[in-house]
Design a protein around this motif. Structure first.
Motif, short mmCIF file in Angstrom:
data_model
loop_
_atom_site.label_atom_id
_atom_site.label_comp_id
_atom_site.label_asym_id
_atom_site.label_seq_id
_atom_site.Cartn_x
_atom_site.Cartn_y
_atom_site.Cartn_z
N ARG B 20 0.84 -1.20 0.00
CA ARG B 20 0.00 0.00 0.00
C ARG B 20 0.88 1.25 0.00
N ALA B 328 -12.04 5.66 -1.70
CA ALA B 328 -12.16 4.21 -1.60
C ALA B 328 -12.90 3.59 -2.77
N ASP B 329 -13.68 4.39 -3.50
CA ASP B 329 -14.42 3.83 -4.64
C ASP B 329 -13.56 3.71 -5.90
N GLY B 330 -12.29 4.13 -5.82
CA GLY B 330 -11.38 3.96 -6.96
C GLY B 330 -11.57 4.97 -8.08
N ARG B 331 -12.37 6.01 -7.85
CA ARG B 331 -12.60 7.02 -8.88
C ARG B 331 -11.63 8.19 -8.75
N ILE B 363 -9.21 -2.44 -9.16
CA ILE B 363 -10.11 -2.66 -8.03
C ILE B 363 -9.63 -1.97 -6.76
N TYR B 364 -8.51 -1.25 -6.85
CA TYR B 364 -7.90 -0.76 -5.61
C TYR B 364 -8.39 0.64 -5.21
N GLU B 365 -8.37 0.86 -3.91
CA GLU B 365 -8.69 2.17 -3.37
C GLU B 365 -7.57 3.15 -3.71
N ASN B 367 -5.59 6.34 -2.50
CA ASN B 367 -5.37 7.04 -1.24
C ASN B 367 -5.05 8.51 -1.41
N ASP B 391 -3.74 1.59 -3.18
CA ASP B 391 -3.52 0.54 -2.19
C ASP B 391 -2.60 -0.57 -2.66
#
Lengths: 190, 400
Positions: B20, B328-331, B363-365, B367, B391
């Motif tokens: 991460r 966290a939604d990856g956008r 698929i990752y968050e 940060n 992440d």
């Protein structure tokens, strides 16, 4: 207030990953996941961390040292968390994380915890254990959401906020003492 | 229905961390980027060729959560904050190789030397920020405190604790200095944003902004409208009178953007002090104090809802005035401000989403997001890039 799940389940009836997973007709993989979820808090040793003196990563752990669990309390509950239905199958949900994007592979696993008493001081640790175990065993496309079931705990909002905080959870994972406690809590999880 | 996105990938930074990665800090003037990883190291990449230049390791015992380059100095100085509760100061006296060299045979730790460890926080350090002059360093922690350290710049790596502020009721998640003034903003687990200034010789809270319904993960300041950037930070679609009125209003004000676990991005504006001059410590003799340092801040706007989960970072471009947010939604979402034509108030603006890119890191968050000056071969004058950090350790550079 007593646990709103009144039944004490027989350990033999609890789902376990040692058995052939039960297939269900719901979202793919639900059956397998659910059966592991219920057992992961199934341990006889969960109160043993009353002895634990942490440099705490989760705030409410600090309270543990100030309020040691007396032996009476320990022997009152010689039953595992699984048997006490702290987590029960209907309280595990798997839903798309981003409903607005139908092809998104992201799924949110929500686990609602029902503490045995509404002032259970271990709720945060139990919740953290569930979250850590799920994060370590599920693929990265799952977002883990562990919360206290509504109306079952006096400081549910506070506990939920801690369990939802990615940064606090990440820091807790790096705390050897705390992870030792959680590892012990989960060691009988099959 | 393939949507055409305005946010397009320029490059990945290679090789990435395999763990991460929390944050990427672009250097204020050089084409360098420092990234902070859970593997306890800081990686320094070139923004010219997107390759790893150095790996700084051995200083922290736990995840490195935050890093910031000291501005206004000829040396390369980096401050790092770690979950091990310490703040590290690192120096590299050699010039980083900015040319398109092959970079393969370099010693990865070449040049970087650990110079001092700032010890004081009781638990994880979440964020570090240098004031614009480079003399003050703010750090914050889960211990609910903010520390301000002064770099004595005596050649001996001495730092002095200037202040410890403990008003927040929960973890302090982020600190950020005003781009010019010595005014610090902080966001917290207690859902508030607070502003801090020095009152003669004591640092204290001058405002507490309430509005978010969850942890405030990040705050960032709007750029100061001075100098060459003045024309570019004006909202789109204004006529000349709107633009000059806007500039005048801005000269007496300041704005902050914040993002939260409540999935909103909010803009806050400091109201001008009409009857008192803007407070400047040097303007007033110490006996005659201004009638209080309290600042009046209003929530000016809530940006259009664009995230489904927690928003971890928001970044306000000092060059274009655009805002970017990730979570966290990856956008990745980019917002732009425009003058509202239909309003009675000629300075009324609205924010619109100019692009929302889902699954930017798979698929990752995500940060962290930051704006930086574009520095690779394809650059055009004053072009900017967005840098996102996820992440899985990946760091990506985007054009907007």
């Amino acid at each position: 207030m007593q646990n709103s799940n009144p039944t004490i389940l027989s350990a033999a009836d609890l789902p376990t990953r040692l058995r052939t997973p039960v297939t269900t007709s719901s979202v793919s993989g639900t059956g397998l996941l659910s059966s592991s979820l219920s057992t992961l808090v199934n341990t006889d040793d969960v109160f043993s961390f009353g002895k634990y003196n942490p440099d705490s990563d989760i705030e409410s752990l600090d309270e543990l040292t100030e309020e040691p669990i007396d032996e009476q309390e320990v022997f009152e509950h010689p039953i595992s968390l699984g048997a006490l239905a702290v987590v029960s199958l209907p309280d595990i949900l798997i839903e798309p994380s981003l409903p607005s994007i139908p092809d998104s592979p992201l799924r949110t696993v929500t686990v609602l915890i029902t503490p045995t008493i509404s002032h259970c001081s271990l709720a945060t640790v139990i919740g953290l254990g569930v979250r850590v175990r799920l994060e370590q065993s599920l693929p990265s496309r799952f977002r883990v959401d562990v919360r206290i079931k509504e109306g079952t705990h006096s400081t549910a909002d506070e506990v939920n906020k801690q369990l939802a905080d990615k940064e606090r959870v990440a820091a807790a994972l790096e705390n050897g003492t705390l992870m030792g406690v959680i590892g012990k809590m989960l060691e009988t999880c099959k | 229905m393939e949507q055409i996105h305005k946010i397009t990938l320029l490059s990945d930074l290679t090789p990435p961390s395999l763990e991460r990665t929390w944050l990427s800090a672009p250097h204020p003037t050089l084409p360098l980027l420092a990234t902070c990883s859970a593997d306890k190291t800081v990686r320094v990449y070139s923004l010219t060729n997107f390759r790893l230049l150095s790996t700084i390791s051995g200083g922290h015992k736990r995840s490195v959560r935050s890093a910031a380059w000291k501005p206004n100095t000829k040396e390369n100085v980096l401050a790092t904050g770690s979950f091990d509760a310490t703040v590290g100061i690192w120096r590299n006296d050699e010039q980083e190789d900015e040319d398109e060299g092959d970079g393969q045979d370099r010693d990865p730790e070449e040049g970087w030397a650990f110079s001092v460890l700032l010890d004081g926080h009781d638990s994880e350090v979440k964020s570090v920020s240098w004031s614009s002059s480079g003399s003050l360093l703010a750090t914050c922690s889960r211990d609910k405190s903010i520390w301000i350290w002064e770099d004595l710049e005596d050649g001996d790596n001495n730092f002095e604790t200037v202040a410890v502020m403990q008003e927040h009721g929960g973890d302090v998640k982020c600190v950020s200095w005003h781009p010019v003034e010595e005014c610090l903003a902080s966001g917290s687990y207690d859902d508030t944003i607070r502003l801090w200034r020095e009152d003669v010789d004591d640092w204290g809270q001058v405002a507490c902004l309430r509005g978010h319904a969850g942890t405030v993960w990040c705050v960032d300041w709007e750029g100061e409208g001075g100098g060459s950037t003045t024309t570019t930070t004006i909202p789109a679609g204004g006529n000349s009178s709107q633009i000059s009125a806007w500039k005048e209003k801005h000269a007496r004000s300041a704005r902050l953007v914040s993002c939260s676990d409540d999935r909103t991005v909010r803009i806050w504006r400091r109201q001008p002090k009409d009857h008192h001059q803007q407070y400047r410590p040097s303007d007033v003799p110490s006996i005659i104090r201004p009638t209080g340092l309290e600042e009046h801040w209003d929530e000016e706007a809530v940006l259009p809802t664009a995230h489904d989960l927690s928003i971890y970072t928001v970044a306000w471009s000092k060059a274009s005035g655009r805002i970017a947010s990730v979570g966290a939604d990856g956008r990745i979402v980019v917002y732009e401000e425009q003058f509202t034509t239909s309003s009675d108030d000629p300075l009324q603006t609205t924010w619109t989403v100019i692009d929302s890119l889902p699954g930017a890191h798979g698929i990752y968050e995500i940060n962290h997001v930051a704006w930086a000056k574009r520095a690779d071969r394809g650059k055009q004058a004053d072009e900017e890039v967005l840098i996102t950090t996820a992440d899985d350790g990946s760091v990506k550079v985007w054009l907007v």
